[in-house]
Design a protein around this motif. Structure first.
Motif, PDB file in Angstrom:
ATOM      1  N   MET A   1       0.843  -1.183   0.000  1.00 34.20           N
ATOM      2  CA  MET A   1       0.000   0.000   0.000  1.00 34.20           C
ATOM      3  C   MET A   1       0.886   1.243   0.000  1.00 34.20           C
ATOM      4  N   LEU A   2       0.686   2.137  -0.955  1.00 32.54           N
ATOM      5  CA  LEU A   2       1.465   3.361  -1.017  1.00 32.54           C
ATOM      6  C   LEU A   2       0.557   4.534  -1.327  1.00 32.54           C
ATOM      7  N   PHE A   3       0.557   5.514  -0.456  1.00 33.86           N
ATOM      8  CA  PHE A   3      -0.207   6.726  -0.688  1.00 33.86           C
ATOM      9  C   PHE A   3       0.738   7.735  -1.336  1.00 33.86           C
ATOM     10  N   GLU A   4       0.699   7.816  -2.665  1.00 32.88           N
ATOM     11  CA  GLU A   4       1.613   8.706  -3.365  1.00 32.88           C
ATOM     12  C   GLU A   4       1.271  10.155  -3.045  1.00 32.88           C
ATOM     13  N   PRO A   5       2.226  10.913  -2.546  1.00 30.98           N
ATOM     14  CA  PRO A   5       1.932  12.284  -2.144  1.00 30.98           C
ATOM     15  C   PRO A   5       1.981  13.251  -3.320  1.00 30.98           C
ATOM     16  N   HIS A   6       1.392  14.406  -3.120  1.00 33.56           N
ATOM     17  CA  HIS A   6       1.557  15.494  -4.076  1.00 33.56           C
ATOM     18  C   HIS A   6       1.902  16.750  -3.297  1.00 33.56           C
ATOM     19  N   TRP A   7       2.575  17.668  -3.958  1.00 28.27           N
ATOM     20  CA  TRP A   7       3.047  18.871  -3.290  1.00 28.27           C
ATOM     21  C   TRP A   7       3.251  19.975  -4.315  1.00 28.27           C
ATOM     22  N   THR A   8       3.375  21.192  -3.828  1.00 25.21           N
ATOM     23  CA  THR A   8       3.670  22.346  -4.665  1.00 25.21           C
ATOM     24  C   THR A   8       4.833  23.114  -4.043  1.00 25.21           C
ATOM     25  N   ILE A   9       5.853  23.351  -4.831  1.00 25.48           N
ATOM     26  CA  ILE A   9       6.968  24.168  -4.374  1.00 25.48           C
ATOM     27  C   ILE A   9       6.779  25.573  -4.940  1.00 25.48           C
ATOM     28  N   PRO A  10       6.656  26.575  -4.091  1.00 28.26           N
ATOM     29  CA  PRO A  10       6.413  27.943  -4.564  1.00 28.26           C
ATOM     30  C   PRO A  10       7.464  28.402  -5.581  1.00 28.26           C
ATOM     31  N   ASP A  11       7.018  29.237  -6.515  1.00 28.31           N
ATOM     32  CA  ASP A  11       7.895  29.698  -7.592  1.00 28.31           C
ATOM     33  C   ASP A  11       9.096  30.485  -7.089  1.00 28.31           C
ATOM     34  N   HIS A  12       8.957  31.134  -5.925  1.00 26.06           N
ATOM     35  CA  HIS A  12      10.069  31.966  -5.459  1.00 26.06           C
ATOM     36  C   HIS A  12      11.236  31.146  -4.900  1.00 26.06           C
ATOM     37  N   ILE A  13      11.029  29.829  -4.724  1.00 26.27           N
ATOM     38  CA  ILE A  13      12.100  28.973  -4.207  1.00 26.27           C
ATOM     39  C   ILE A  13      12.930  28.438  -5.370  1.00 26.27           C
ATOM     40  N   ASP A  14      14.214  28.699  -5.324  1.00 23.34           N
ATOM     41  CA  ASP A  14      15.146  28.186  -6.329  1.00 23.34           C
ATOM     42  C   ASP A  14      15.514  26.760  -5.934  1.00 23.34           C
ATOM     43  N   GLN A  15      14.896  25.787  -6.606  1.00 23.02           N
ATOM     44  CA  GLN A  15      15.090  24.399  -6.216  1.00 23.02           C
ATOM     45  C   GLN A  15      16.540  23.947  -6.373  1.00 23.02           C
ATOM     46  N   ALA A  16      17.230  24.519  -7.348  1.00 23.48           N
ATOM     47  CA  ALA A  16      18.623  24.134  -7.572  1.00 23.48           C
ATOM     48  C   ALA A  16      19.529  24.590  -6.438  1.00 23.48           C
ATOM     49  N   ALA A  17      19.059  25.577  -5.657  1.00 26.34           N
ATOM     50  CA  ALA A  17      19.889  26.123  -4.577  1.00 26.34           C
ATOM     51  C   ALA A  17      19.731  25.368  -3.267  1.00 26.34           C
ATOM     52  N   ILE A  18      18.767  24.434  -3.195  1.00 28.80           N
ATOM     53  CA  ILE A  18      18.480  23.759  -1.933  1.00 28.80           C
ATOM     54  C   ILE A  18      19.608  22.796  -1.560  1.00 28.80           C
ATOM     55  N   LYS A  19      20.123  22.975  -0.359  1.00 28.28           N
ATOM     56  CA  LYS A  19      21.177  22.099   0.165  1.00 28.28           C
ATOM     57  C   LYS A  19      20.687  21.234   1.317  1.00 28.28           C
ATOM     58  N   CYS A  20      19.550  21.618   1.903  1.00 28.56           N
ATOM     59  CA  CYS A  20      19.075  20.902   3.086  1.00 28.56           C
ATOM     60  C   CYS A  20      17.552  20.868   3.112  1.00 28.56           C
TER      61      CYS A  20
END
Length: 278
Positions: free
Chosen positions: A1-20
């Protein structure tokens, strides 16, 4: 059984910059980790990750909203299907979670976060650190489990929790336990004003409300906390009747017995502050 999650990352967050990435429950330990990570990496390099079990207290939800607003809306919420709830899981399994059968944690927290870590690392083409708020002082089980772990070290996720598997490290994902040796007092001091108000009302844990796998004293304390605690108590009593299983380790405390855990519905007044008891 797996409840696949969904999410939204706000546009102002630079995903490439995330280190943690910091798993954020709204509790004091995850709050301390979140603030520590921001202080170490810088706000632009950190996001929080909240797995919504749909079994949280309204004050926890508000606290998370407040922290999100304070820290540039950098706490991402993982949503699972609407019917993926703690009561529905109890009905499906036919018994309540326990220390040895934490199916709620597995399906509503570990599996969704694991899915996120894999997806996020693959989409970026590089890994990141996950700062987790586990402490040895919390329980004998954690004292044994994290014996020898050092707060500044990078660990293969599997070495921290085998449920995360051995492939995350291949994507460059490592776990860190920055508060593993911290005391509760030190955590409170570091959190300062950023503390979930449920602690002041008498709660000793705030992740899930209450955690049905926790000990009887923890559950009973929560049920006496306020009107929401009373509402959850009634839900749990109903689930006992549906499943024929007890939510309490002591049969004398079970709703299946003639003894009531809570004699009367709690009054609306806030419980006496127990901050100094920690």
């Amino acid at each position: 059984m797996l409840f696949e999650p969904h999410w939204t990352i706000p546009d102002h967050i630079d995903q490439a910059a995330i280190k943690c990435v910091v798993p954020f429950s709204g509790g004091k330990d995850s709050t301390a980790c979140f603030k520590l990570a921001i202080g170490y990496f810088g706000l632009e390099h950190v996001i929080g990750l909240f797995c919504d079990t749909k079994w949280e207290h309204s004050e926890t939800y508000q606290f998370i909203r407040d922290m999100n607003a304070k820290f540039d809306n950098r706490i991402i919420t993982l949503h699972t299907p609407e019917d993926a709830t703690v009561p529905n899981l109890v009905r499906r399994y036919g018994y309540f979670p326990s220390g040895k059968a934490r199916f709620c944690t597995q399906l509503l927290k570990i599996a969704p976060s694991k899915f996120f870590y894999y997806s996020f690392a693959e989409s970026r083409g590089e890994g990141f650190q996950v700062w987790c708020g586990m402490r040895k002082e919390e329980s004998n089980d954690r004292k044994i489990r994290y014996s020898g772990k050092i707060g500044s070290e990078l660990y293969d996720p599997y070495d921290v929790n085998e449920n995360y598997g051995k492939k995350l490290v291949d994507l460059g994902v490592y776990f860190v336990l920055p508060v593993v040796d911290w005391s509760s007092d030190l955590v409170y001091q570091y959190c300062d004003e950023d503390i979930n108000p449920l602690y002041a009302k008498g709660a000793d844990r705030v992740g899930c409300a209450p955690c049905l796998a926790a000990g009887d004293a923890t559950k009973n304390r929560y049920f006496r906390l306020d009107s929401e605690g009373w509402d959850k108590y009634l839900i749990v009593r109903g689930l006992e009747q549906e499943t024929g299983k007890s939510a309490w380790r002591s049969k004398k405390l079970s709703g299946l017995s003639s003894i009531k855990v809570v004699a009367d519905a709690p009054k609306e007044e806030t419980a006496e502050c127990s901050f100094c008891n920690y």
